[in-house]
Design a protein around this motif. Sequence first.
Motif, PDB file in Angstrom:
ATOM      1  N   THR B 110       0.843  -1.191   0.000  1.00 43.39           N
ATOM      2  CA  THR B 110       0.000   0.000   0.000  1.00 43.39           C
ATOM      3  C   THR B 110       0.882   1.246   0.000  1.00 43.39           C
ATOM      4  OG1 THR B 110      -1.849   1.063   1.139  1.00 43.39           O
ATOM      5  CG2 THR B 110      -0.235  -0.021   2.537  1.00 43.39           C
ATOM      6  N   ASN B 111       0.261   2.401   0.276  1.00 45.34           N
ATOM      7  CA  ASN B 111       1.075   3.613   0.332  1.00 45.34           C
ATOM      8  C   ASN B 111       1.287   4.044   1.776  1.00 45.34           C
ATOM      9  OD1 ASN B 111      -1.735   4.177   0.252  1.00 45.34           O
ATOM     10  ND2 ASN B 111      -1.280   6.351  -0.036  1.00 45.34           N
ATOM     11  N   ILE B 112       2.295   4.848   1.983  1.00 47.43           N
ATOM     12  CA  ILE B 112       2.691   5.278   3.329  1.00 47.43           C
ATOM     13  C   ILE B 112       1.530   5.973   4.054  1.00 47.43           C
ATOM     14  CG2 ILE B 112       4.103   7.056   4.491  1.00 47.43           C
ATOM     15  CD1 ILE B 112       5.870   4.752   4.014  1.00 47.43           C
ATOM     16  N   ALA B 113       0.855   6.866   3.337  1.00 50.83           N
ATOM     17  CA  ALA B 113      -0.224   7.634   3.961  1.00 50.83           C
ATOM     18  C   ALA B 113      -1.290   6.709   4.540  1.00 50.83           C
ATOM     19  CB  ALA B 113      -0.836   8.593   2.945  1.00 50.83           C
ATOM     20  N   ALA B 114      -1.647   5.662   3.789  1.00 51.55           N
ATOM     21  CA  ALA B 114      -2.659   4.719   4.262  1.00 51.55           C
ATOM     22  C   ALA B 114      -2.108   3.836   5.378  1.00 51.55           C
ATOM     23  CB  ALA B 114      -3.138   3.865   3.099  1.00 51.55           C
ATOM     24  N   ALA B 115      -0.859   3.392   5.213  1.00 48.29           N
ATOM     25  CA  ALA B 115      -0.268   2.456   6.173  1.00 48.29           C
ATOM     26  C   ALA B 115      -0.135   3.073   7.566  1.00 48.29           C
ATOM     27  CB  ALA B 115       1.104   2.013   5.675  1.00 48.29           C
ATOM     28  N   LEU B 146       7.894  14.815   3.441  1.00 48.57           N
ATOM     29  CA  LEU B 146       7.704  13.684   2.527  1.00 48.57           C
ATOM     30  C   LEU B 146       6.334  13.765   1.846  1.00 48.57           C
ATOM     31  CD1 LEU B 146       5.737  11.116   3.682  1.00 48.57           C
ATOM     32  CD2 LEU B 146       7.530  11.134   5.409  1.00 48.57           C
ATOM     33  N   SER B 147       6.286  13.303   0.624  1.00 48.51           N
ATOM     34  CA  SER B 147       5.018  13.332  -0.094  1.00 48.51           C
ATOM     35  C   SER B 147       4.227  12.067   0.223  1.00 48.51           C
ATOM     36  CB  SER B 147       5.236  13.505  -1.594  1.00 48.51           C
ATOM     37  OG  SER B 147       6.463  12.972  -2.025  1.00 48.51           O
ATOM     38  N   ASP B 148       4.666  10.937  -0.293  1.00 50.65           N
ATOM     39  CA  ASP B 148       4.039   9.646  -0.004  1.00 50.65           C
ATOM     40  C   ASP B 148       5.040   8.608  -0.467  1.00 50.65           C
ATOM     41  OD1 ASP B 148       2.236   7.704   0.779  1.00 50.65           O
ATOM     42  OD2 ASP B 148       0.583   8.411  -0.478  1.00 50.65           O
ATOM     43  N   GLY B 149       4.651   7.368  -0.528  1.00 43.42           N
ATOM     44  CA  GLY B 149       5.585   6.348  -0.975  1.00 43.42           C
ATOM     45  C   GLY B 149       5.020   4.977  -0.717  1.00 43.42           C
ATOM     46  N   ALA B 150       5.866   3.977  -0.931  1.00 43.79           N
ATOM     47  CA  ALA B 150       5.401   2.600  -0.818  1.00 43.79           C
ATOM     48  C   ALA B 150       5.546   2.094   0.601  1.00 43.79           C
ATOM     49  CB  ALA B 150       6.192   1.717  -1.762  1.00 43.79           C
ATOM     50  N   PHE B 151       4.557   1.331   1.020  1.00 45.97           N
ATOM     51  CA  PHE B 151       4.652   0.598   2.277  1.00 45.97           C
ATOM     52  C   PHE B 151       4.394  -0.866   1.957  1.00 45.97           C
ATOM     53  CE2 PHE B 151       2.927  -1.526   5.962  1.00 45.97           C
ATOM     54  CZ  PHE B 151       3.754  -1.104   6.988  1.00 45.97           C
TER      55      PHE B 151
END
Lengths: 252, 428
Positions: B110-115, B146-151
């Motif tokens: 998922t993405n960092i923001a959601a995680a 930070l913007s977002d990214g992969a989790f």
Amino acid sequence: MLSIKNLQAEIDGKKILNGLDLEIKAGEVHAIMGPNGAGKSTLSAVLAGRADYIVTGGSVTYKGKNLLEMAPEDRAREGVFLAFQYPVEIPGVSTTNFLKTAVNEKRKYNGLEPMEATTFLKMMREKMEVVEMDKSLTSRSLNEGFSGGEKKRNEVFQMAMLEPTLAILDETDSGLDIDALRLVSDGVNKLRNEERSFIVITHYQRLLDYIVPDFVHVLYKGRIVKSGDASLAKELESKGYDWIKQEVEATI
Amino acid sequence: MTLTERIQTDFKLYATQAEKDSFFEQRQQAFETFEKLGFPTTHNEEWKYTNMKAITAGAFENTCIPSTKNNNYQASVFSGIKANHLVFVNGSFNKDLSVFIEPDSAIIITNIAAARKQHADLFNKHFGKYAHTETVALNALNLALLSDGAFVYIPAGKKLQDPLVILNFIDSGDLNVWVQPRNLIIVDKGADITLVESYESRGEHPSYINVVSEIFVDENAHVEHYKVQQQTNESYHTNYTQFFQQSNTSINQVTLTLDGKMVRNNLHFYMNGTNCNDLLYGLHISEKQNLVDNHTRVDHAQPNCFSDEKYKGILKDQSVAVFNGKIMVHQDAQKTNAYQRNQNILLSDEASVYTKPQLEIFADDVKCTHGATIGQLDEEPMFYLRSRGIPENEARKMLLNAFADEISERIKIPELVTLLENEIEKKL
């Protein structure tokens, strides 16, 4: 086929060839012998087109064309082949891939389509037999980790694949034991025919027991100072080069 | 507004909008650290040859809005391959373009923001724990803004069936873009993942991307990690990748830098356990006045670990390459085997390489070697090939492909190998 007239060449400002003359007709085998430093390897380098050798005079005409004006790859595609004294190891380039490229470049030059993969592989198998080359060698990187004998056999194998009209063997016997020498020589002999000419450069007469030349020339101080038939090689073997050196010095 | 000014404005804006939780405090602190450290300058030994001035003095917008003209994201070399795709455009997660084919629902992609919300425990346990912020200005900057990214989380004993490709598109079609992705990858005990980080740019305006990836590799896990950088001649890229690994782990890492105005890679491995096995390979083909800077560091902190590093560069035109590889063998790390080589081929008289292979050894029973070469394409093999009728250009390509071969044979994704071959064909 090949006409060398008054050829003069130097490397790093040092003059090595001093007016060399040589005429070779189709199908002839010429041996070039001579003491160390006579210019034997320079001759092969100049004919193959090594850039660090500078031709300062004379001419080389091959099949009616000015050979010296051609790039090394064009000389090859016109049918000149140099069997290296020290074949280069090229890690990462497979022998098969390399040969396929070389064969097809030559075909392209002659206006032919690239060879079918199956035809090419069949040809490889046939030509490998010429020098009894092990099949595993062609899947390895070019000359990498090959023994001295394997490298020289690979040179003759490449010669068989590229079917030159003029083959230059530069000290092909150096570093070979007697068995490897026989294999390589047998390979060369199988490739002899009426159209194909050879220049066999060697320091020792030994190779010429196997590859019997039509003519033997002695190179000394950058010129051909004596020519004869195969018996001249025998004479050199028994008497060494000193008598020739003396003869030459006496006439100067 | 210069980037330095922009950062202050952006953080103030963020501070007024953010929820004042522990994450905010973490970021506030990082921002203060960044303010204190500032962007690295060439006075800093680690940045001697890589000048960030063009970035810091440049005007970049921290935007997540893609341009209207250039959003041709399907044209990526990775679009066609069978893989999970996490797609980010200018740092923001694009769910529509992302693809999930992994059947095992226990695996989290998922993405960092959601995680941060949905997997708070895992997130808080690992986030920011491996990539240092106290001393590394760009890491602090990344954390602050930070913007977002992969989790990603691979649970114990699980294997991700197909590769995961994290596709970062930097789209500067309308304006100068500045992006700060952040990735957190957690590979639990005995788990296995193949991961690609891809950076591609679209658009003619300058862009700057500053990435931080943290990859935690627990006992007996295996990671295949590829970083592929294909950016434009107006793109600046800095990144910091930190692997933190426990006992009996193995990592195969390949970095391919194929384009970009300025690329600075910081690649770190910390072997926190015994019997770790790491391979790190890199290849860059640089041209024009572009610069590629690879800083790597392998920390052998525990006994019986192995690392093999090989970085190769092909340089055209006036391009510049920097290599600084450090192998740090800590006092406890007996029976370490560590190898490092950097090899460069210059295809032009005007290209240059600064290389510094480094070993620092505090243990006494180790086997380590390092070395670097810089040279032109050898004349002997070149002449050999030409003497068989192969034209100069073709011969050069064969030899450069052979040079690249040692790196490409480490790549287990066929499409990636093809990409590399095409790149060599195109550029050389």
